[in-house]
Design a protein around this motif. Structure first.
Motif, PDB file in Angstrom:
ATOM      1  N   VAL A   1     -27.961 -27.740 -20.919  1.00  0.00           N
ATOM      2  CA  VAL A   1     -28.271 -28.485 -19.691  1.00  0.00           C
ATOM      3  C   VAL A   1     -27.793 -27.718 -18.464  1.00  0.00           C
ATOM      4  O   VAL A   1     -28.554 -27.489 -17.516  1.00  0.00           O
ATOM      5  CB  VAL A   1     -27.629 -29.892 -19.757  1.00  0.00           C
ATOM      6  N   ASP A   2     -26.538 -27.303 -18.489  1.00  0.00           N
ATOM      7  CA  ASP A   2     -25.979 -26.477 -17.403  1.00  0.00           C
ATOM      8  C   ASP A   2     -24.684 -25.840 -17.888  1.00  0.00           C
ATOM      9  O   ASP A   2     -24.176 -26.197 -18.958  1.00  0.00           O
ATOM     10  CB  ASP A   2     -25.756 -27.295 -16.114  1.00  0.00           C
ATOM     11  N   PHE A   3     -24.171 -24.883 -17.127  1.00  0.00           N
ATOM     12  CA  PHE A   3     -22.897 -24.256 -17.480  1.00  0.00           C
ATOM     13  C   PHE A   3     -22.318 -23.527 -16.278  1.00  0.00           C
ATOM     14  O   PHE A   3     -23.016 -23.258 -15.305  1.00  0.00           O
ATOM     15  CB  PHE A   3     -23.043 -23.292 -18.668  1.00  0.00           C
ATOM     16  N   LYS A   4     -21.026 -23.223 -16.388  1.00  0.00           N
ATOM     17  CA  LYS A   4     -20.271 -22.544 -15.322  1.00  0.00           C
ATOM     18  C   LYS A   4     -19.673 -21.249 -15.871  1.00  0.00           C
ATOM     19  O   LYS A   4     -19.169 -21.220 -16.993  1.00  0.00           O
ATOM     20  CB  LYS A   4     -19.174 -23.500 -14.851  1.00  0.00           C
ATOM     21  N   LEU A   5     -19.769 -20.180 -15.100  1.00  0.00           N
ATOM     22  CA  LEU A   5     -19.218 -18.889 -15.506  1.00  0.00           C
ATOM     23  C   LEU A   5     -18.198 -18.379 -14.495  1.00  0.00           C
ATOM     24  O   LEU A   5     -18.278 -18.728 -13.314  1.00  0.00           O
ATOM     25  CB  LEU A   5     -20.343 -17.842 -15.610  1.00  0.00           C
ATOM     26  N   GLU A   6     -17.267 -17.557 -14.975  1.00  0.00           N
ATOM     27  CA  GLU A   6     -16.352 -16.843 -14.082  1.00  0.00           C
ATOM     28  C   GLU A   6     -16.473 -15.355 -14.386  1.00  0.00           C
ATOM     29  O   GLU A   6     -16.474 -14.962 -15.547  1.00  0.00           O
ATOM     30  CB  GLU A   6     -14.902 -17.295 -14.293  1.00  0.00           C
ATOM     31  N   PHE A   7     -16.582 -14.562 -13.341  1.00  0.00           N
ATOM     32  CA  PHE A   7     -16.649 -13.107 -13.489  1.00  0.00           C
ATOM     33  C   PHE A   7     -15.394 -12.484 -12.895  1.00  0.00           C
ATOM     34  O   PHE A   7     -14.743 -13.074 -12.031  1.00  0.00           O
ATOM     35  CB  PHE A   7     -17.885 -12.548 -12.774  1.00  0.00           C
TER      36      PHE A   7
ATOM     37  N   ILE B   1     -18.095  -5.232 -13.180  1.00  0.00           N
ATOM     38  CA  ILE B   1     -17.902  -6.684 -13.118  1.00  0.00           C
ATOM     39  C   ILE B   1     -18.218  -7.218 -14.498  1.00  0.00           C
ATOM     40  O   ILE B   1     -19.291  -6.940 -15.044  1.00  0.00           O
ATOM     41  CB  ILE B   1     -18.819  -7.317 -12.069  1.00  0.00           C
ATOM     42  N   ILE B   2     -17.273  -7.944 -15.081  1.00  0.00           N
ATOM     43  CA  ILE B   2     -17.491  -8.430 -16.435  1.00  0.00           C
ATOM     44  C   ILE B   2     -17.313  -9.943 -16.498  1.00  0.00           C
ATOM     45  O   ILE B   2     -16.630 -10.539 -15.674  1.00  0.00           O
ATOM     46  CB  ILE B   2     -16.589  -7.711 -17.475  1.00  0.00           C
ATOM     47  N   LEU B   3     -17.945 -10.535 -17.493  1.00  0.00           N
ATOM     48  CA  LEU B   3     -17.855 -11.977 -17.709  1.00  0.00           C
ATOM     49  C   LEU B   3     -16.474 -12.303 -18.281  1.00  0.00           C
ATOM     50  O   LEU B   3     -16.023 -11.642 -19.217  1.00  0.00           O
ATOM     51  CB  LEU B   3     -18.969 -12.402 -18.676  1.00  0.00           C
ATOM     52  N   ALA B   4     -15.806 -13.320 -17.736  1.00  0.00           N
ATOM     53  CA  ALA B   4     -14.453 -13.671 -18.181  1.00  0.00           C
ATOM     54  C   ALA B   4     -14.362 -15.163 -18.503  1.00  0.00           C
ATOM     55  O   ALA B   4     -15.381 -15.834 -18.710  1.00  0.00           O
ATOM     56  CB  ALA B   4     -13.430 -13.272 -17.115  1.00  0.00           C
ATOM     57  N   ASP B   5     -13.162 -15.660 -18.592  1.00  0.00           N
ATOM     58  CA  ASP B   5     -12.830 -17.064 -18.845  1.00  0.00           C
ATOM     59  C   ASP B   5     -13.372 -17.554 -20.189  1.00  0.00           C
ATOM     60  O   ASP B   5     -13.042 -16.975 -21.208  1.00  0.00           O
ATOM     61  CB  ASP B   5     -13.271 -17.942 -17.681  1.00  0.00           C
ATOM     62  N   GLU B   6     -14.187 -18.608 -20.207  1.00  0.00           N
ATOM     63  CA  GLU B   6     -14.616 -19.218 -21.473  1.00  0.00           C
ATOM     64  C   GLU B   6     -16.046 -19.725 -21.372  1.00  0.00           C
ATOM     65  O   GLU B   6     -16.560 -19.938 -20.275  1.00  0.00           O
ATOM     66  CB  GLU B   6     -13.683 -20.385 -21.842  1.00  0.00           C
ATOM     67  N   ILE B   7     -16.669 -19.890 -22.531  1.00  0.00           N
ATOM     68  CA  ILE B   7     -17.971 -20.572 -22.620  1.00  0.00           C
ATOM     69  C   ILE B   7     -17.801 -21.589 -23.729  1.00  0.00           C
ATOM     70  O   ILE B   7     -17.713 -21.229 -24.904  1.00  0.00           O
ATOM     71  CB  ILE B   7     -19.126 -19.609 -22.971  1.00  0.00           C
ATOM     72  N   SER B   8     -17.704 -22.851 -23.372  1.00  0.00           N
ATOM     73  CA  SER B   8     -17.306 -23.873 -24.337  1.00  0.00           C
ATOM     74  C   SER B   8     -17.870 -25.226 -23.922  1.00  0.00           C
ATOM     75  O   SER B   8     -18.466 -25.345 -22.849  1.00  0.00           O
ATOM     76  CB  SER B   8     -15.776 -23.943 -24.348  1.00  0.00           C
ATOM     77  N   PRO B   9     -17.644 -26.256 -24.738  1.00  0.00           N
ATOM     78  CA  PRO B   9     -18.100 -27.592 -24.326  1.00  0.00           C
ATOM     79  C   PRO B   9     -17.368 -28.116 -23.081  1.00  0.00           C
ATOM     80  O   PRO B   9     -17.782 -29.121 -22.503  1.00  0.00           O
ATOM     81  CB  PRO B   9     -17.773 -28.467 -25.547  1.00  0.00           C
ATOM     82  N   ASP B  10     -16.273 -27.427 -22.668  1.00  0.00           N
ATOM     83  CA  ASP B  10     -15.617 -27.794 -21.408  1.00  0.00           C
ATOM     84  C   ASP B  10     -16.391 -27.258 -20.211  1.00  0.00           C
ATOM     85  O   ASP B  10     -16.281 -27.799 -19.102  1.00  0.00           O
ATOM     86  CB  ASP B  10     -14.198 -27.211 -21.350  1.00  0.00           C
ATOM     87  N   THR B  11     -17.121 -26.165 -20.406  1.00  0.00           N
ATOM     88  CA  THR B  11     -17.772 -25.486 -19.280  1.00  0.00           C
ATOM     89  C   THR B  11     -19.301 -25.523 -19.354  1.00  0.00           C
ATOM     90  O   THR B  11     -19.970 -25.004 -18.460  1.00  0.00           O
ATOM     91  CB  THR B  11     -17.308 -24.016 -19.197  1.00  0.00           C
ATOM     92  N   CYS B  12     -19.834 -26.079 -20.444  1.00  0.00           N
ATOM     93  CA  CYS B  12     -21.290 -26.217 -20.593  1.00  0.00           C
ATOM     94  C   CYS B  12     -21.622 -27.690 -20.798  1.00  0.00           C
ATOM     95  O   CYS B  12     -20.827 -28.411 -21.393  1.00  0.00           O
ATOM     96  CB  CYS B  12     -21.797 -25.514 -21.852  1.00  0.00           C
ATOM     97  N   ARG B  13     -22.812 -28.118 -20.377  1.00  0.00           N
ATOM     98  CA  ARG B  13     -23.341 -29.399 -20.852  1.00  0.00           C
ATOM     99  C   ARG B  13     -24.334 -29.077 -21.962  1.00  0.00           C
ATOM    100  O   ARG B  13     -25.259 -28.282 -21.760  1.00  0.00           O
ATOM    101  CB  ARG B  13     -24.020 -30.197 -19.739  1.00  0.00           C
ATOM    102  N   LEU B  14     -24.126 -29.683 -23.127  1.00  0.00           N
ATOM    103  CA  LEU B  14     -24.950 -29.430 -24.305  1.00  0.00           C
ATOM    104  C   LEU B  14     -25.395 -30.771 -24.867  1.00  0.00           C
ATOM    105  O   LEU B  14     -24.553 -31.630 -25.157  1.00  0.00           O
ATOM    106  CB  LEU B  14     -24.120 -28.651 -25.348  1.00  0.00           C
ATOM    107  N   TRP B  15     -26.705 -30.958 -24.993  1.00  0.00           N
ATOM    108  CA  TRP B  15     -27.235 -32.221 -25.530  1.00  0.00           C
ATOM    109  C   TRP B  15     -28.013 -31.948 -26.811  1.00  0.00           C
ATOM    110  O   TRP B  15     -28.715 -30.928 -26.919  1.00  0.00           O
ATOM    111  CB  TRP B  15     -28.202 -32.878 -24.532  1.00  0.00           C
ATOM    112  N   ASP B  16     -27.936 -32.877 -27.753  1.00  0.00           N
ATOM    113  CA  ASP B  16     -28.802 -32.779 -28.925  1.00  0.00           C
ATOM    114  C   ASP B  16     -30.250 -32.869 -28.431  1.00  0.00           C
ATOM    115  O   ASP B  16     -30.595 -33.755 -27.636  1.00  0.00           O
ATOM    116  CB  ASP B  16     -28.492 -33.913 -29.906  1.00  0.00           C
ATOM    117  N   ALA B  17     -31.096 -31.963 -28.911  1.00  0.00           N
ATOM    118  CA  ALA B  17     -32.463 -31.876 -28.381  1.00  0.00           C
ATOM    119  C   ALA B  17     -33.293 -33.110 -28.739  1.00  0.00           C
ATOM    120  O   ALA B  17     -34.158 -33.516 -27.946  1.00  0.00           O
ATOM    121  CB  ALA B  17     -33.142 -30.612 -28.891  1.00  0.00           C
ATOM    122  N   LYS B  18     -33.030 -33.713 -29.904  1.00  0.00           N
ATOM    123  CA  LYS B  18     -33.844 -34.853 -30.331  1.00  0.00           C
ATOM    124  C   LYS B  18     -33.345 -36.153 -29.721  1.00  0.00           C
ATOM    125  O   LYS B  18     -34.112 -36.904 -29.135  1.00  0.00           O
ATOM    126  CB  LYS B  18     -33.835 -34.956 -31.855  1.00  0.00           C
ATOM    127  N   THR B  19     -32.048 -36.408 -29.861  1.00  0.00           N
ATOM    128  CA  THR B  19     -31.496 -37.705 -29.432  1.00  0.00           C
ATOM    129  C   THR B  19     -30.962 -37.663 -27.998  1.00  0.00           C
ATOM    130  O   THR B  19     -30.690 -38.688 -27.414  1.00  0.00           O
ATOM    131  CB  THR B  19     -30.337 -38.113 -30.356  1.00  0.00           C
TER     132      THR B  19
END
Ligand code: ATP
Ligand code: MG
Length: 233
Positions: free
Chosen positions: A173-179, A186-204
């Protein structure tokens, strides 16, 4: 290995290592929301966020996205390259949720005709205000070249991760990144997780991210574990 605490944030603790160019990130179970007003604990979240981040950073490296990831040091720790974090949170949105709905009066769940790239000032004391590229230049947060580079990276990361999750019947759905800056890169840092992304089941369209904690939707710990399993599958 000698460990000294460098910084303790809301979700992670950062330690020095024997190598000045590296840091150890410890992912905590502590959770916060609404600018730190809501506080709580999600048992097992540290492990989920570490493992998901390690996995996705390694996956992105295969698409030539440079990241701070060195190795998964333990279940809830990641060894990373130390960078100078750019004080801009880079967000990408594919489906309307959260602040976007509030700010522009869009109904949650609306498919956006094109992904939206957003920048927020990384400053909790100012409540991370929305900014644009001109604020970034004028406030000397980043140069034009840097903004162009991490914007392109964010768009690429969105395309890569969106199809990765799509194959697992999950909507990104959306997400936040820190560089961060490392020498002249310039490199990607921090985290990519359910704390920083919105993730929905595609069916329900079940929410499988921190919104379960934010809005007391229940089954928080179980859903964090489930989204990790589905991400690693
Ligand atoms: N590779 C890295 N090098 C240096 N700092 C990093 C790196 N990766 C992440 N960080 C920083 O480490 C900290 C991680 O802690 P945490 O995410 O808990 O902080 P936070 O409470 O969200 O506060 P902040 O507003 O500083 O992000 C963050 O400040 C993040 O920007
Ligand atoms: Mg943080």
């Amino acid at each position: 290995m000698s460990k000294t605490k460098l910084y303790e944030g809301k979700a992670k603790i950062v330690y020095t290592t024997d190598d000045d160019n590296q840091m150890l990130i410890h992912f905590k179970d502590e959770a916060t929301a609404f600018d730190g007003v809501k506080k709580g604990k999600i048992k097992g979240k540290g492990i989920v966020n570490n493992k998901m981040s390690c996995h996705l950073f390694q996956y992105l490296e295969r698409y030539n996205v440079p990241t701070h990831f060195i190795e998964q040091a333990s279940d809830n720790e990641m060894l990373v390259k130390k960078v100078e974090i750019i004080k801009i949170e880079v967000a990408m949105r594919n489906i309307a949720a959260g602040h976007l709905c509030k700010r522009y009066g869009i109904e949650e769940g609306t498919d956006l005709q094109t992904p939206i790239l957003e920048f927020y000032l990384k400053d909790d004391s100012l409540h991370n205000p929305l900014i644009n590229e001109y604020h970034a230049y004028a406030l000397e947060l980043a140069t034009r070249e840097e903004v162009r580079y991490f914007s392109q990276q964010a768009i690429k990361i969105n395309a890569v991760l969106r199809s990765y999750f799509h194959r697992r019947d999950i909507l990104l759905v959306d997400f936040k990144l820190e560089f961060g800056r490392l020498a002249d890169e310039i490199i990607l840092a921090d985290e990519i997780s359910p704390d920083t992304c919105r993730l929905w089941d595609a069916k329900t369209r079940k929410k499988m991210d921190k919104d379960r904690f934010r809005h007391d939707l229940g089954e928080v710990e179980e859903t964090y574990k489930e989204i990790l399993e589905r991400t690693l599958a």
